[in-house]
Design a protein around this motif. Structure first.
Motif, PDB file in Angstrom:
ATOM      1  N   ILE A 126       0.855  -1.192   0.000  1.00 20.03           N
ATOM      2  CA  ILE A 126       0.000   0.000   0.000  1.00 20.03           C
ATOM      3  C   ILE A 126       0.891   1.243   0.000  1.00 20.03           C
ATOM      4  O   ILE A 126       1.757   1.403   0.856  1.00 20.03           O
ATOM      5  N   HIS A 127       0.659   2.104  -0.982  1.00 20.20           N
ATOM      6  CA  HIS A 127       1.464   3.316  -1.146  1.00 20.20           C
ATOM      7  C   HIS A 127       1.376   4.197   0.096  1.00 20.20           C
ATOM      8  O   HIS A 127       0.306   4.387   0.670  1.00 20.20           O
ATOM      9  N   ASN A 128       2.521   4.726   0.513  1.00 21.64           N
ATOM     10  CA  ASN A 128       2.528   5.702   1.606  1.00 21.64           C
ATOM     11  C   ASN A 128       3.765   6.592   1.504  1.00 21.64           C
ATOM     12  O   ASN A 128       4.568   6.457   0.573  1.00 21.64           O
ATOM     13  N   HIS A 129       3.912   7.495   2.468  1.00 17.11           N
ATOM     14  CA  HIS A 129       5.008   8.468   2.433  1.00 17.11           C
ATOM     15  C   HIS A 129       6.372   7.781   2.512  1.00 17.11           C
ATOM     16  O   HIS A 129       7.337   8.206   1.869  1.00 17.11           O
ATOM     17  N   PHE A 130       6.455   6.728   3.309  1.00 16.26           N
ATOM     18  CA  PHE A 130       7.718   6.001   3.431  1.00 16.26           C
ATOM     19  C   PHE A 130       8.173   5.485   2.062  1.00 16.26           C
ATOM     20  O   PHE A 130       9.348   5.628   1.690  1.00 16.26           O
ATOM     21  N   LEU A 131       7.257   4.887   1.304  1.00 20.26           N
ATOM     22  CA  LEU A 131       7.628   4.350  -0.013  1.00 20.26           C
ATOM     23  C   LEU A 131       7.979   5.468  -0.997  1.00 20.26           C
ATOM     24  O   LEU A 131       8.816   5.273  -1.891  1.00 20.26           O
ATOM     25  N   GLU A 132       7.367   6.633  -0.822  1.00 24.25           N
ATOM     26  CA  GLU A 132       7.769   7.796  -1.643  1.00 24.25           C
ATOM     27  C   GLU A 132       9.211   8.182  -1.339  1.00 24.25           C
ATOM     28  O   GLU A 132       9.996   8.487  -2.248  1.00 24.25           O
ATOM     29  N   GLU A 133       9.568   8.171  -0.071  1.00 22.95           N
ATOM     30  CA  GLU A 133      10.942   8.494   0.321  1.00 22.95           C
ATOM     31  C   GLU A 133      11.929   7.449  -0.199  1.00 22.95           C
ATOM     32  O   GLU A 133      13.057   7.787  -0.580  1.00 22.95           O
ATOM     33  N   VAL A 134      11.510   6.184  -0.225  1.00 17.36           N
ATOM     34  CA  VAL A 134      12.357   5.120  -0.795  1.00 17.36           C
ATOM     35  C   VAL A 134      12.651   5.410  -2.262  1.00 17.36           C
ATOM     36  O   VAL A 134      13.796   5.355  -2.716  1.00 17.36           O
ATOM     37  N   LYS A 135      11.599   5.759  -3.001  1.00 16.92           N
ATOM     38  CA  LYS A 135      11.770   6.054  -4.436  1.00 16.92           C
ATOM     39  C   LYS A 135      12.670   7.271  -4.652  1.00 16.92           C
ATOM     40  O   LYS A 135      13.401   7.356  -5.639  1.00 16.92           O
ATOM     41  N   ALA A 136      12.632   8.205  -3.708  1.00 15.78           N
ATOM     42  CA  ALA A 136      13.460   9.409  -3.820  1.00 15.78           C
ATOM     43  C   ALA A 136      14.891   9.179  -3.325  1.00 15.78           C
ATOM     44  O   ALA A 136      15.710  10.097  -3.327  1.00 15.78           O
ATOM     45  N   GLY A 137      15.178   7.945  -2.888  1.00 16.61           N
ATOM     46  CA  GLY A 137      16.529   7.609  -2.434  1.00 16.61           C
ATOM     47  C   GLY A 137      16.878   8.151  -1.072  1.00 16.61           C
ATOM     48  O   GLY A 137      18.048   8.371  -0.763  1.00 16.61           O
ATOM     49  N   LEU A 138      15.855   8.357  -0.225  1.00 19.27           N
ATOM     50  CA  LEU A 138      16.090   8.991   1.080  1.00 19.27           C
ATOM     51  C   LEU A 138      16.156   8.003   2.238  1.00 19.27           C
ATOM     52  O   LEU A 138      16.232   8.414   3.394  1.00 19.27           O
ATOM     53  N   ARG A 139      16.111   6.701   1.930  1.00 20.73           N
ATOM     54  CA  ARG A 139      16.009   5.719   3.010  1.00 20.73           C
ATOM     55  C   ARG A 139      17.152   4.705   3.029  1.00 20.73           C
ATOM     56  O   ARG A 139      16.994   3.601   3.508  1.00 20.73           O
ATOM     57  N   HIS A 140      18.300   5.042   2.463  1.00 19.00           N
ATOM     58  CA  HIS A 140      19.414   4.093   2.422  1.00 19.00           C
ATOM     59  C   HIS A 140      19.858   3.711   3.834  1.00 19.00           C
ATOM     60  O   HIS A 140      20.088   4.581   4.672  1.00 19.00           O
ATOM     61  N   PRO A 141      20.004   2.405   4.108  1.00 21.68           N
ATOM     62  CA  PRO A 141      20.476   1.994   5.433  1.00 21.68           C
ATOM     63  C   PRO A 141      21.962   2.329   5.627  1.00 21.68           C
ATOM     64  O   PRO A 141      22.727   2.325   4.664  1.00 21.68           O
ATOM     65  N   VAL A 142      22.342   2.625   6.866  1.00 22.07           N
ATOM     66  CA  VAL A 142      23.752   2.955   7.138  1.00 22.07           C
ATOM     67  C   VAL A 142      24.536   1.715   7.567  1.00 22.07           C
ATOM     68  O   VAL A 142      25.762   1.705   7.558  1.00 22.07           O
ATOM     69  N   ASN A 143      23.817   0.660   7.949  1.00 22.84           N
ATOM     70  CA  ASN A 143      24.468  -0.611   8.271  1.00 22.84           C
ATOM     71  C   ASN A 143      23.449  -1.728   8.107  1.00 22.84           C
ATOM     72  O   ASN A 143      22.329  -1.477   7.674  1.00 22.84           O
ATOM     73  N   CYS A 144      23.837  -2.958   8.437  1.00 25.20           N
ATOM     74  CA  CYS A 144      22.910  -4.084   8.342  1.00 25.20           C
ATOM     75  C   CYS A 144      22.728  -4.669   9.734  1.00 25.20           C
ATOM     76  O   CYS A 144      23.526  -5.506  10.169  1.00 25.20           O
ATOM     77  N   PRO A 145      21.716  -4.211  10.468  1.00 23.26           N
ATOM     78  CA  PRO A 145      21.578  -4.625  11.865  1.00 23.26           C
ATOM     79  C   PRO A 145      21.095  -6.066  12.043  1.00 23.26           C
ATOM     80  O   PRO A 145      21.270  -6.652  13.102  1.00 23.26           O
ATOM     81  N   ILE A 146      20.480  -6.633  11.000  1.00 23.99           N
ATOM     82  CA  ILE A 146      19.807  -7.922  11.182  1.00 23.99           C
ATOM     83  C   ILE A 146      20.348  -9.018  10.263  1.00 23.99           C
ATOM     84  O   ILE A 146      20.364 -10.184  10.628  1.00 23.99           O
ATOM     85  N   ASN A 147      20.811  -8.649   9.054  1.00 27.15           N
ATOM     86  CA  ASN A 147      21.337  -9.631   8.094  1.00 27.15           C
ATOM     87  C   ASN A 147      20.309 -10.729   7.821  1.00 27.15           C
ATOM     88  O   ASN A 147      20.585 -11.916   7.954  1.00 27.15           O
ATOM     89  N   CYS A 148      19.108 -10.319   7.409  1.00 28.79           N
ATOM     90  CA  CYS A 148      18.009 -11.287   7.290  1.00 28.79           C
ATOM     91  C   CYS A 148      17.914 -11.960   5.924  1.00 28.79           C
ATOM     92  O   CYS A 148      17.453 -13.090   5.828  1.00 28.79           O
TER      93      CYS A 148
END
Length: 357
Positions: A277-299
């Motif tokens: 379901i589309h939301n603001h978070f997914l908009e930020e993902v598309k804009a490249g604003l959500r890059h992780p700084v590390n891998c806390p879980i390695n899932c």
């Protein structure tokens, strides 16, 4: 039309399988009540312990404890009826999770989001039943052939997930455009998979039930799926909108409020297309604003935090908890048809009302 179905010696009074939904959407409460009322309840093995106090310090230990706790609780709720577990092949801990599920006593392991080619080896000499999740006749043929050639084993059941399912999808993005979806209605995919199953039923001298799902929301959908030859219908999104679902009320309400135009195909860090379901978070993902700084879980095996658009584990944990600023909601294509939150018992009754004895 029969209203019950079997997976070997496991008997179900309703031909309904609840899809395994992570992270933390289908745990012991939802799965336990689905099994209690005649269907097959399924927990998701993805980061089951994410709400445990020791999760951030030791996610493996928290997940292992949660797997046992949720099995025990689901069995108590259901009155000791069968409980399944969904384990994604794409998970870094896939092999160990399968072994842990067998040791814990889960009745059946469902494995998808990748090809579960070694599943018979991981469950050898156990009572745990195994069911690959496939997206096409071609994949069914590949897995059936491989399992028989290498292990002389046939599945205890097969799940066919069509292109209208929620979450991670076993289809290419070009197959998920509207004009292609119209050509791939779930009932039309069933006969081809049954063709592949039949020779192996003859080899092992037993039925290999086919469970089919993806976009099923109504009693008519269930009836059409069974009339096309499936033994049971797998349903995910509708079970999210139940009082017993393990997700937060905010998560459930997002599903109930969603319009058809809100439901979109996204690219998951798992390397698979997904439906959400589309939301603001997914908009930020598309804009490249959500890059992780590390891998806390390695899932996930295929996820590299240096190139991943976001951390899917943290996003799905946030979504489950109702923090939709930092997460989102996976959903099936027909989730916009869901208008209310009901109970598991009422939903199963509604979904099976068009089936005659």
């Amino acid at each position: 039309m029969k209203t019950q179905f079997n997976i070997g010696n496991l008997e179900f009074s309703k031909p309904i399988v609840q899809g395994g939904m992570g992270i933390g959407i289908s745990l012991s409460k939802l799965a336990g009540y689905v099994s209690k009322f005649g269907g097959l309840g399924v927990v998701s093995a993805v980061e089951m312990g994410s709400n445990y106090p020791n999760y951030q310090k030791n996610p493996k230990a928290a997940n292992r404890q949660a797997m046992e706790d949720h099995f025990k609780r689901a069995k108590e709720i259901s009155g000791n009826r069968p409980i399944g577990i969904n384990i994604m092949v794409a998970l870094t801990q896939y092999e160990q999770l399968v072994k842990d599920a067998v040791q814990t006593g889960y009745d059946i392991v469902f494995a998808g989001a990748g090809l579960p080619l070694t599943l018979p080896e991981l469950t050898r000499d156990s009572l745990t039943k195994i069911a690959p999740i496939i997206s096409s006749k071609r994949v069914a043929k590949l897995i059936l052939k491989h399992w028989w050639r290498h292990y002389e084993v046939a599945p205890d059941a097969i799940v066919l997930e069509g292109p209208l399912a929620g979450g991670h999808l076993g289809f290419k993005p070009e197959d998920l455009v509207p004009e292609r979806l119209a050509q791939q209605a779930l009932p039309s995919l069933i006969p081809g998979v049954l063709e592949e199953i039949k020779p192996y039923e003859d080899l092992v001298g037993r039925q290999i039930p086919l469970i089919a799902g993806g976009g099923i929301t109504s009693a008519t959908d269930v009836r059409d799926t069974l009339e096309a030859g499936a033994d049971a219908a797998q349903i995910g999104s509708r079970f999210v909108a139940t009082k017993e679902c393990d997700a937060s009320p905010v998560f459930k309400e997002a599903l109930v409020k969603a319009k058809q135009s809100d439901i979109e195909i996204i690219v998951s860090p798992a390397g698979l297309p997904g439906r959400a379901i589309h939301n603001h978070f997914l908009e930020e993902v598309k804009a490249g604003l959500r890059h992780p700084v590390n891998c806390p879980i390695n899932c996930i095996k295929s996820c590299d935090f240096k190139t991943a658009p976001y951390c899917i584990a943290l996003a799905l944990i946030a979504g489950k908890q109702g923090d939709l600023e930092n997460g989102y909601v996976f959903s099936g294509a027909n989730a916009y048809k869901i208008t209310e939150i009901t109970t598991v018992e009422a939903l199963i009754d509604e979904l099976t009302k068009e089936l005659s004895h």
